[in-house]
Structure formats: C-alpha cells, structure tokens
Scaffold this active site. Structure first.
Site, short mmCIF file in Angstrom:
data_model
loop_
_atom_site.label_atom_id
_atom_site.label_comp_id
_atom_site.label_asym_id
_atom_site.label_seq_id
_atom_site.Cartn_x
_atom_site.Cartn_y
_atom_site.Cartn_z
N THR A 215 -6.08 -7.80 0.15
CA THR A 215 -7.23 -6.92 -0.03
C THR A 215 -6.89 -5.94 -1.15
O THR A 215 -5.72 -5.78 -1.52
CB THR A 215 -7.59 -6.13 1.25
OG1 THR A 215 -6.54 -5.19 1.52
CG2 THR A 215 -7.75 -7.07 2.44
N LEU B 122 -3.59 -2.85 -4.98
CA LEU B 122 -3.47 -4.09 -4.22
C LEU B 122 -2.83 -3.79 -2.88
O LEU B 122 -1.84 -3.06 -2.79
CB LEU B 122 -2.61 -5.09 -5.00
CG LEU B 122 -2.22 -6.38 -4.26
CD1 LEU B 122 -3.45 -7.19 -3.90
CD2 LEU B 122 -1.26 -7.19 -5.12
N GLU B 123 -3.40 -4.36 -1.82
CA GLU B 123 -2.89 -4.17 -0.47
C GLU B 123 -2.75 -5.54 0.20
O GLU B 123 -3.75 -6.10 0.69
CB GLU B 123 -3.83 -3.28 0.36
CG GLU B 123 -4.00 -1.87 -0.18
CD GLU B 123 -2.93 -0.91 0.30
OE1 GLU B 123 -2.01 -1.36 1.00
OE2 GLU B 123 -3.03 0.29 -0.02
N THR B 124 -1.55 -6.12 0.20
CA THR B 124 -1.35 -7.35 0.96
C THR B 124 -1.13 -7.00 2.43
O THR B 124 -0.69 -5.90 2.76
CB THR B 124 -0.16 -8.15 0.42
OG1 THR B 124 1.01 -7.34 0.45
CG2 THR B 124 -0.42 -8.63 -1.00
#
Length: 559
Positions: free
Chosen positions: A195, A270-272
C-alpha cells in the site's frame, strides 16, 4: 520487472538478503556494498552529505547514465530514502539490489538522476534487535528512534537531528521532482502486500496534483498490478476495520512527503504489509521503486515543466492555504482486497477481540475519503523582518534555500506585529516538544527599532510555501508550534502588589475609561471579580510599565 534470478549471480554479487532472505543487511554491509558499486562503475558515486547523531556520516548514492552527478534542470531527480525507520528495512535491501541490477545491465535512465539514501537513520540501524513484535521477519533489524530517540519522520521542519540537517542540505542541493520514502505498515490485516500514500493532493499546485493523480498514479497502479502487486491506499481506516472506509494521510510538513511538497516535489510513502513474508515485501519494494523510476523516465519533460510552472506561480502567489483538515462529505471508493473481520473471545482476557479470518478473503469497493480543505488562508506580507537574536531560525531558513537580506545599518521600520493571544499545549511531550496548537493571534501596527545584522526575508521566492508555513505562528508545523519562540511567552518584569495597589487606585480614579472596563469585566466574570491579584494585573497591563515584548511574536510582517 521480476527480480533477476539468483543463479545468474556470483556469490560476491549477492546482497546479504539474497544469501539469506530472512536477513537484512547491517550498517557496515550496506555501506560496503555501495562502496563496491562506486569502485566498480563510473556511472555511480557514493558521497558523504553530512553528519548523523550517532557520529557516522550520512551517505548518498548517485547513479547517472552520463556520469554527471549534479542535479540539472534538464533531467528529473528521483530521491529514494531508506531506513528512516530501520525496523522497516525492505527499502534498504531492495535498493541495494536495484542499484546493482541497473548498473550491471547498463539500464540507467538517461534523463533521470537516481539518488538513493542507503540508510537515513544510522543510529537506529546500528541499534539492532527485534522491537517490532507484529512483524514477520527478518530475523533482526534496526530501531525506529535514532541515536537521540527521535522519530526522524517527524523532524523535517524542526530539524533537531544532525541527520535531518544533513538531509535538508542534501535535498536543497538535489532539488528533486519526485521522492520515495520506503516503509513497512502495521495495523489491520488484508491481502495487499503493498500500500502507499502520495503527497496529499489538495496541498499541491493544481498542475502537480492533476498530473500526479490522473496520470502518474494511474499508470503506477497499472504497473504494480501487472507485476502481481495490486496496490491500495495506505490503510488508515475510519472504524474498527478497513471495510468501514479509508482516510487519506494528512502529511503535514513534519513528514518527508509533506516537507517535499513545500518545494513543489511530489512523493510517495510506500508501506508494505508487516505480516507478509519478508521476501514478498522486499520484492514489492523493488518493483515499486523501479516502476516509479521508469515513469519518471517516460514523463521527464512533463515532470520538469510542472515543477517549474509551480515554482513560478508560488513566487507570485499572494494567499497561502494552511492547516488542512479532512472533508468528510467528499467520498470516493477504491477496490480493496481484505479479509473478513470478526470477533472471538480473547485467550488472554476472556473478552471480545478483533480477528481477521484469512480463510475468507474478499474483494470489494470501500469508501475512501481523500479530500482535504484548509482551515485558514494567510495573505503573505511583502517581507518578514527577523531580529538576529533568533539565529537558529535564520539557520533553518538558509539551509532550506531561503534567500535572506541582512540590514546594513540600524533602521526603524513600520511593521505589523503579532501577539500570541491563545494556544494549547499537551501534558506530555511529543518528539521532545510540547507542540502548540490552536494558536490565535492579534495584530498591531508598530514602529520598531531594528539593528544592523537583523534580517529581511522577501516573499518573492520559489520557497514561499516553506517561508509562510514555518514563519506564520498559526501553522501546524510552524517554528512557533515547535517551541522555537517559547521565551517570548515568559513575562520578565512584574509588580509588587502591596506597592502597586496605590498606583492602581490612582490610575482608576484618574481614568474613567479604565474604570469602566474594569467594572465591566468584574460584572461579566465572577472569578475575576473575586480575584484581587487578577484585577491588579488587568490594570498593570494597561500601564506603560507592562513590557510590550511579552507574547509579541518576534517575526514581523512588512506590508
């Protein structure tokens, strides 16, 4: 965009992560890796851009197809920041591989300068352990706080950390058009590995936001989907679960993307997902960073023209919106890949607990609120006047490419002065500060003596957004909010009540208007009427003895 096969690599060409995918590189391994690439390829250069709080340098790795490493107006600069939270290390490992792959295959874009911060929070990277209890690998990793236990992603305005000061100097040298800040998310469970949130669109110049939302992000999402990583907005949800709806992230200037937006640069955080296997998270990060780079390559001329146009407009802009809040009436929808959320008894407390059932995945459209509106509009002055006593503020401005003019001689200037009428501060510190909110000001025209060496800051600059948002005290991340000017809130001289009683009585006898105001305040405020000291203080503040500098904000507006 799949990662190259490991079988094609010699052992010396493998990163620590590739040799064991449950490991993330240590600080010495990270720097050694980029030093090796610097030595091996003329298209790469590793430099030190300043100090960090732990005493080690902050590094920047530059890659340029033409071997020219300075930022230029004819090519896009893409800045990728890794390890601001070293417990979220995917970007560190992904960028080590991406840099190697681009150099080895000679696939650097010719119209993009790629600038990678190998690890930003060096102190946190060295503080290695297992502090993220909800995270699925790697085996050990760094810590969120830096050597001073500061969260560097809250420091981009106050710049207390040496890391941040080095970053700002580097940033202003590069003047990037696009930023990526690599992170790992926590919170709800869902199917997405990846996300992200972009710079809050409503804060950007319309040319930038229109292109970012309608072209860049649309095509980025298509690239991510094609590589097996369907994206969703960062999961910041309204109710207990994501199905209740997502809310856009209000990235004020204390955050990396909010800071970049002040200089007409759009960015992506960026958020994994923390609970996906670490190799999937690293691959998603690799794909995301490469996809952004390729879009910068494709649209370089558009991106450059958009920033140049925004810079021109900001120089001439007269009114600046500030302090954005969510407009809950504006609702869009997005496709979300989630898991059914339910409740079951807790084995710990015996009470109801939230549970995501991975045997029940779903795909559905859910509400998404991502429209923000400003709470206030500020008309910029022709210039700000700042006494030289506030040297730290001047240093902040200079470090962020704000041009300042030094007064050549003692000068009396007619200005508009703010007085701090009200503000709120929390009971506990936030990032080492009791940050002020709800700031209200009154304004008075005054004639003030300034001195040789004091500063004028003209508001005809491309940095106007930074100038206004930091110097206007009502700003959510202004220097006043971050306590740079708290000494003005202290009253330095007082009265002795037993002596001042006689003076106050004489003043009331001889000034009917003052007597009327005193009586009206007594009638309207019983607590005031019952407080002798408060009444004396009320009168004292009407006298010439009361210091004019108490609560006077020492950044003055020149009309």
């Amino acid at each position: 965009m799949a990662l190259p096969g490991l079988s094609q690599r010699k052992p010396s060409e493998l990163t620590p992560y590739e040799r064991d995918t449950n490991q993330t590189a240590t600080y010495p391994q990270i720097i050694s890796w980029y030093q090796q690439l610097d030595q091996q390829y003329d298209q790469a250069k590793l430099i030190e851009v300043g100090k960090t709080d732990i005493g080690k340098p902050l590094h920047l790795f530059l890659m340029a197809a033409d071997k020219q490493f300075a930022a230029r107006p004819d090519r896009v600069t893409l800045l990728i920041n890794n390890g601001i939270h070293p417990g979220e290390p995917e970007g560190i490992d992904a960028c080590m591989m991406l840099a190697r792959d681009l150099l080895k295959a000679n696939k650097l874009p010719r119209n993009v300068l790629l600038a990678i911060v190998p690890v930003y929070n060096v102190g946190g990277c060295l503080n290695r352990g297992v502090s993220r209890v909800n995270q699925n690998g790697p085996e050990s990793y760094g810590f969120r706080g830096n050597a001073r236990n500061l969260n560097l992603n809250r420091d981009f305005i106050k710049a207390e950390a040496e890391n941040t000061r080095a970053f700002q100097t580097m940033y202003q040298s590069l003047k990037p058009q696009v930023l990526i800040d690599n992170h790992t998310s926590d919170g709800a469970d869902y199917q997405h590995v990846l996300t992200y949130f972009s710079t809050q669109k409503d804060k950007l110049h319309p040319t930038l936001s229109g292109y970012m939302t309608q072209t860049f992000q649309t095509d980025l999402d298509k690239l991510l989907m094609a590589t097996g990583f369907p994206s969703a907005p960062y999961v910041n949800h309204v109710g207990d679960t994501p199905e209740s709806g997502l809310i856009g992230y209000n990235d004020s200037p204390r955050y990396s993307t909010g800071y970049a937006a002040l200089f007409n640069c759009f960015g992506f955080t960026l958020e994994t997902h923390m609970w996906k296997p670490y190799p999937a998270r690293v691959k998603a990060t690799y794909v995301f960073n490469e996809s952004v780079m390729r879009l910068c390559e494709r649209d370089a001329q558009i991106i450059l023209a958009n920033q140049q146009k925004a810079n021109t407009v900001v120089r001439q802009q007269t009114t600046f919106p500030m302090n954005y809040k969510l407009d809950r009436n504006q609702v869009d929808t997005v496709t979300f890949l989630g898991y059914a959320a339910t409740y079951k008894p807790s084995e710990v407390s015996g009470l109801k607990r939230l549970y995501y059932d991975r045997t029940k995945p779903f795909t559905k459209r859910i509400p998404y609120r991502n429209t923000f509106v400003p709470e206030m509009q500020i008309d910029k002055p022709r210039a700000y006047v700042i006494p030289q006593a506030w040297a730290e503020v001047i240093n902040q401005l200079k470090r962020n490419s704000v041009a300042v003019q030094i007064l050549p001689k003692d000068t009396v200037i007619n200005v508009s002065a703010y007085y701090i009428a009200d503000y709120k501060s929390p009971q506990r510190p936030y990032e080492g500060h009791y940050i002020h909110t709800g700031v209200n000001v009154t304004t008075q025209p005054q004639t003030i003596q300034f001195y040789k060496g004091d500063y004028l800051v003209w508001t005809n600059q491309a940095t106007n957004r930074y100038i206004v948002e930091t110097l206007e005290p009502q700003g959510v991340d202004s220097f006043f909010a971050w306590n740079f000017f708290d000494s003005i809130l202290d009253q330095k001289e007082y009265f002795a009540d037993y002596i001042f009683e006689d003076t106050a009585a004489e003043l009331v006898r001889n000034d009917p208007a003052l007597r009327k105001r005193l009586n009206e305040k007594r009638a309207a405020d019983k607590a005031f009427a019952d407080n002798a000291d408060a009444q004396l203080d009320f009168i004292y503040r009407q006298t010439p003895y009361y210091e004019k500098t108490h609560n006077r904000y020492p950044v003055y507006r020149l009309k």
